[in-house]
Design a protein around this motif. Structure first.
Motif, mmCIF file in Angstrom:
data_model
loop_
_atom_site.group_PDB
_atom_site.id
_atom_site.type_symbol
_atom_site.label_atom_id
_atom_site.label_comp_id
_atom_site.label_asym_id
_atom_site.label_seq_id
_atom_site.Cartn_x
_atom_site.Cartn_y
_atom_site.Cartn_z
ATOM 1 N N HIS A 190 -10.870 -31.114 25.354
ATOM 2 C CA HIS A 190 -11.739 -31.601 26.431
ATOM 3 C C HIS A 190 -13.095 -30.893 26.378
ATOM 4 O O HIS A 190 -13.147 -29.681 26.177
ATOM 5 N N PRO A 191 -14.212 -31.653 26.594
ATOM 6 C CA PRO A 191 -15.537 -31.022 26.526
ATOM 7 C C PRO A 191 -15.760 -29.951 27.597
ATOM 8 O O PRO A 191 -16.549 -29.029 27.400
ATOM 9 N N ASP A 192 -15.043 -30.074 28.755
ATOM 10 C CA ASP A 192 -15.251 -29.103 29.846
ATOM 11 C C ASP A 192 -14.145 -28.059 29.913
ATOM 12 O O ASP A 192 -13.932 -27.437 30.954
ATOM 13 N N GLU A 193 -13.427 -27.884 28.824
ATOM 14 C CA GLU A 193 -12.296 -26.947 28.858
ATOM 15 C C GLU A 193 -12.769 -25.533 29.183
ATOM 16 O O GLU A 193 -13.850 -25.125 28.761
ATOM 17 N N THR A 194 -11.954 -24.813 29.963
ATOM 18 C CA THR A 194 -12.275 -23.403 30.238
ATOM 19 C C THR A 194 -11.000 -22.578 30.125
ATOM 20 O O THR A 194 -9.895 -23.106 30.314
ATOM 21 N N ASN A 215 -15.263 -32.977 22.243
ATOM 22 C CA ASN A 215 -15.198 -34.311 22.838
ATOM 23 C C ASN A 215 -14.558 -35.279 21.844
ATOM 24 O O ASN A 215 -15.245 -35.854 20.999
ATOM 25 N N THR A 219 -8.944 -22.815 33.422
ATOM 26 C CA THR A 219 -8.018 -23.961 33.566
ATOM 27 C C THR A 219 -6.757 -23.668 32.794
ATOM 28 O O THR A 219 -5.637 -23.891 33.282
ATOM 29 N N ILE A 264 -12.530 -26.752 23.176
ATOM 30 C CA ILE A 264 -13.705 -27.389 23.779
ATOM 31 C C ILE A 264 -14.277 -28.357 22.738
ATOM 32 O O ILE A 264 -14.846 -27.942 21.728
ATOM 33 N N SER A 318 -13.031 -26.809 41.360
ATOM 34 C CA SER A 318 -13.303 -26.211 40.062
ATOM 35 C C SER A 318 -11.980 -25.800 39.423
ATOM 36 O O SER A 318 -10.960 -25.685 40.089
ATOM 37 N N HIS A 319 -12.053 -25.555 38.128
ATOM 38 C CA HIS A 319 -10.830 -25.176 37.432
ATOM 39 C C HIS A 319 -10.349 -23.812 37.894
ATOM 40 O O HIS A 319 -9.179 -23.526 37.907
#
Ligand code: NAD
Length: 415
Positions: free
Chosen positions: A75-79, A111, A82, A109, A2-3
């Motif tokens: 990025h769609p999964d950016e957090t 795409n 990260t 976040i 995981s990030h």
């Protein structure tokens, strides 16, 4: 992985050197705390006429050694986790290479694969409007990262210039050449990585001419690493991979035609004359040099004991876990840690800043020479510390980098 884990790994690495640096425990709390984190919301009128809200971040981790520097990811999964972990890595990377910069990272976040150029431009401009008071050539200088590119950097630079009512080329690096990007930025991470490999090979008596190489990942870093392996040192790239799998050819691959094959088919897999292999097999191959150039955590406690390469050059960020690190060290494998090995990208970004500030344009050969000088010097400093204290190269790199940041904070009276 995981990030969150990337951040944990970076923090563990800091903790590991707190003892060696004889730091007070509360100083490690300071080192674990990002200086500033921004969370911003942006609205964009999409092509279908509807308004969409996007969330973005910018983390400025530590600026004790200078304005912060780090890429922007779409990025769609950016957090935020990260981004925080990567901003910390940038801090240690800039310090290790003795750049007058701190560390930062940003992300939105979204795409980008599903957005039109118009939508991407509006989003890029909206992000700059949202963070403009916190960036600037003397404050925080973004750059491209995952799914952002020189075109996006141009829009961002233009938006910042409009807000400032003057041209501000120096606010961002990774710009196109005609907007005063630097020569040599495109392959700088891989080229810098190869200069480090050359030093490592010299240290263990490995002749690079004809040495075998396996590369995981065939994007910007992986492809250029393959191309330079052959063109700079005459190495034989026998294996390469991407997210769909890998390929092997004992007589060696032709990096450029593998690139063409990937562009046409979407993957390196199926390259004529090669045998298909898995990413796991690639990592465990009996080669002289293994270059992880894709993801984090790929060499871990499960496969570390099966790694056979003599040199592992971390061109990706965080490809070896802390547990695996110990196993590789015991096996006598020379691991070139990420903050040392992949620093070429930020070094040439820094060269871009210098050229912009002085309104200069350096030629390609000058950029290569200066990059080589910085990589070779950093490698020598880390090797020297690792031999002097009997520690692995990663710990040595962290001790140098963290030590420099702590010293700057002490001298400035922050701690
Ligand atoms: P990229 O997106 O251009 O390429 C990534 C490559 O990894 C692609 O070929 C993709 O197919 C492959 N990949 C994805 N998932 C995979 C999987 N499960 N197994 C095998 N391959 C997989 O990215 P990049 O810019 O080349 O960056 C690669 C790594 O290098 C990242 O860790 C990045 O953080 C690091 N890095 C890049 C730079 C730079 O200048 N681009 C600088 C420093 C560090």
């Amino acid at each position: 992985m995981s990030h969150q884990d990337l951040l944990e790994i970076v923090q563990k690495q800091i903790l590991a050197c707190v003892g060696d640096l004889e730091l007070d425990p509360e100083i490690s709390d300071v080192l674990h705390s990002p200086m500033r984190e921004l969370r911003v919301c942006m609205t964009v009128r999409m092509d279908d006429g509807k308004i969409k809200v996007f969330e973005g971040f910018r983390v400025q981790y530590n600026d004790a050694r200078g304005p912060t520097k780090g890429g922007i990811r779409f990025h769609p999964d950016e957090t935020i986790e990260t981004i925080r972990g990567l901003a910390a890595l940038m801090t240690w990377k800039c310090a290790l290479h003795d750049l007058p910069l701190g560390g930062a990272k940003g992300g939105i976040i979204c795409n980008p694969k599903e957005m039109s150029q118009r939508e991407l431009e509006l989003l890029s401009r909206a992000y700059v409007k949202a963070i403009d008071r916190f960036i600037g050539p003397d404050r925080d200088i973004p750059a491209p990262d995952v799914y952002t590119n020189p075109k996006i950097m141009s829009w961002m630079m233009d938006e910042y210039s409009e807000i400032s009512s003057k041209n501000e080329f120096g606010v961002i690096t990774g710009k196109p050449l005609c907007l005063f990007g630097s020569e040599g930025r495109n392959d700088s991470t891989s080229r810098g990585g190869w200069y480090a490999i050359r030093e490592a090979a010299r240290g263990i008596g490995l002749n690079l001419e004809g040495a075998t190489v396996a590369i995981q990942g065939y994007g910007n870093v992986g492809y250029n690493a393959a191309y330079l392996a052959k063109s700079l040192f005459g190495c034989k790239v026998v294996a390469a991979s991407d997210s769909k799998g890998g390929i092997f050819r004992e007589e060696g691959l032709d990096p450029e035609s593998v690139f063409v094959h990937k562009s046409e088919t979407g993957s390196v897999v199926g390259y004529p004359g090669s045998k298909n292999i898995s990413n796991e097999e690639l990592l465990e191959m009996d080669v002289d040099i293994l270059i992880p150039a894709a993801l984090e955590n790929v060499i871990n406690v499960v496969n570390a004991s099966r790694i056979k390469a003599r040199i592992v050059a971390e061109m990706a960020n965080g490809p070896v876990t802390t547990e695996a690190d110990e196993i590789l060290y015991e096996k006598g494998i020379c691991v070139i840690p990420d903050i040392l090995c992949n620093g070429g990208g930020v070094i040439v970004s820094y060269f871009e800043m210098v050229q912009n500030a002085y309104m200069l344009r350096w030629g390609l050969e000058e950029v290569y020479r200066r990059l080589d000088e910085k990589m070779t010097f950093a490698y020598g400093t880390v090797l020297d510390a690792s031999q002097r204290y009997g520690i692995d190269m990663r710990k040595a790199a962290y001790i140098i980098a963290v030590g420099r940041v702590v010293e700057a904070m002490k001298l400035r009276g922050w701690i």
